[in-house]
Design a protein around this motif. Structure first.
Motif, PDB file in Angstrom:
ATOM      1  N   SER A 101       0.538   2.329   8.794  1.00  0.00           N
ATOM      2  CA  SER A 101       1.305   1.363   8.437  1.00  0.00           C
ATOM      3  C   SER A 101       2.422   0.862   9.070  1.00  0.00           C
ATOM      4  O   SER A 101       2.540  -0.289   9.004  1.00  0.00           O
ATOM      5  CB  SER A 101       2.041   1.911   7.170  1.00  0.00           C
ATOM      6  OG  SER A 101       1.193   2.328   5.913  1.00  0.00           O
ATOM      7  N   ALA A 116       2.214  -1.990   2.977  1.00  0.00           N
ATOM      8  CA  ALA A 116       1.515  -0.729   3.084  1.00  0.00           C
ATOM      9  C   ALA A 116       2.571   0.609   3.534  1.00  0.00           C
ATOM     10  O   ALA A 116       2.234   1.591   2.991  1.00  0.00           O
ATOM     11  CB  ALA A 116       0.615  -1.042   4.229  1.00  0.00           C
ATOM     12  N   LEU A 117       3.768   0.212   4.129  1.00  0.00           N
ATOM     13  CA  LEU A 117       4.723   1.119   4.316  1.00  0.00           C
ATOM     14  C   LEU A 117       5.268   1.706   3.229  1.00  0.00           C
ATOM     15  O   LEU A 117       5.396   3.103   3.114  1.00  0.00           O
ATOM     16  CB  LEU A 117       5.751   0.777   5.326  1.00  0.00           C
ATOM     17  CG  LEU A 117       6.641   1.584   5.758  1.00  0.00           C
ATOM     18  CD1 LEU A 117       6.290   2.642   6.649  1.00  0.00           C
ATOM     19  CD2 LEU A 117       7.978   0.719   6.683  1.00  0.00           C
ATOM     20  N   SER A 120       3.015   4.018   1.462  1.00  0.00           N
ATOM     21  CA  SER A 120       2.682   5.401   2.418  1.00  0.00           C
ATOM     22  C   SER A 120       3.891   6.156   1.963  1.00  0.00           C
ATOM     23  O   SER A 120       3.749   7.304   1.941  1.00  0.00           O
ATOM     24  CB  SER A 120       2.699   4.887   4.050  1.00  0.00           C
ATOM     25  OG  SER A 120       1.811   4.202   4.062  1.00  0.00           O
ATOM     26  N   ALA A 142      -2.071   2.358   0.124  1.00  0.00           N
ATOM     27  CA  ALA A 142      -1.609   1.987   1.620  1.00  0.00           C
ATOM     28  C   ALA A 142      -2.787   1.676   2.469  1.00  0.00           C
ATOM     29  O   ALA A 142      -2.837   0.857   3.460  1.00  0.00           O
ATOM     30  CB  ALA A 142      -0.802   3.145   1.800  1.00  0.00           C
ATOM     31  N   ASN A 146      -3.401  -1.676   4.850  1.00  0.00           N
ATOM     32  CA  ASN A 146      -3.448  -1.547   6.272  1.00  0.00           C
ATOM     33  C   ASN A 146      -4.729  -2.247   6.689  1.00  0.00           C
ATOM     34  O   ASN A 146      -4.733  -2.813   7.692  1.00  0.00           O
ATOM     35  CB  ASN A 146      -3.293  -0.111   6.643  1.00  0.00           C
ATOM     36  CG  ASN A 146      -1.899   0.568   6.454  1.00  0.00           C
ATOM     37  OD1 ASN A 146      -1.105  -0.204   6.858  1.00  0.00           O
ATOM     38  ND2 ASN A 146      -1.947   1.780   6.212  1.00  0.00           N
TER      39      ASN A 146
END
Length: 173
Positions: A101, A116-117, A120, A142, A146
């Motif tokens: 991510s 995505a982060l 995560s 996530a 990504n």
């Protein structure tokens, strides 16, 4: 003469204010049902089954006066402990794709990399709190974000290279 007193022509009785008086009381409101009367209820025994009225000694208790001390009561007080139920971290944690991510956020597509982060981080927190379902769901989201961000980054890089090659070849003619 008292100024708050009513005038003398008013009667001493309260007026009905133009309302009809209530109907008279009748004993036989429900014809056909037995009406209470003498002998309808069983007689009360001389000794009452109810506790004595307030102020009297009840159920074999001792009567205390105002200047008399109450005797100490021997007994134990049990306090229940507070129980907090927490989940333990997962024994086999789900992959959170944190490094992937960060890479896609910095190198490929910033908006999808940030999303995505976030997922995560949610997957990592769910792993630590022991929520297997939430960890799997966040990890899958996530990973998908990504992959999409990486695909957009590679596609954008390929289009940029093609654009530069075409423009350089047209300028060099």
């Amino acid at each position: 003469m008292d100024p708050s007193a009513p005038p003398k022509q008013w009667p001493d009785e309260k007026s009905s204010m133009a309302q009809a008086p209530p109907p008279p009381y009748r004993d036989n409101l429900y014809p056909g049902y037995p009406q209470p009367g003498p002998g309808c209820f069983p007689p009360h025994p001389q000794e009452s089954i109810y506790p004595p009225a307030y102020g009297g000694a009840a159920y074999g208790q001792q009567q205390y006066t105002a200047d008399q001390q109450y005797p100490l009561q021997a007994g134990t007080v049990t306090i229940q402990p507070t129980v907090l139920v927490t989940r333990a971290p997962l024994e086999t944690p789900v992959n959170d794709y944190m490094c992937y991510s960060i890479f896609t956020m910095l190198c490929c597509c910033l908006p999808l990399g940030i999303a995505a982060l976030i997922y995560s981080i949610n997957a990592r927190e769910a792993n630590h709190s022991g929520d297997q379902l939430m960890a799997e769901r966040s990890s899958r989201t996530a990973r998908t974000l990504n992959h999409v961000a990486l695909g957009l980054g590679i596609g954008g890089a390929v289009l940029l290279i093609i654009y530069v090659v075409v423009v350089v070849s047209l300028v060099s003619r």
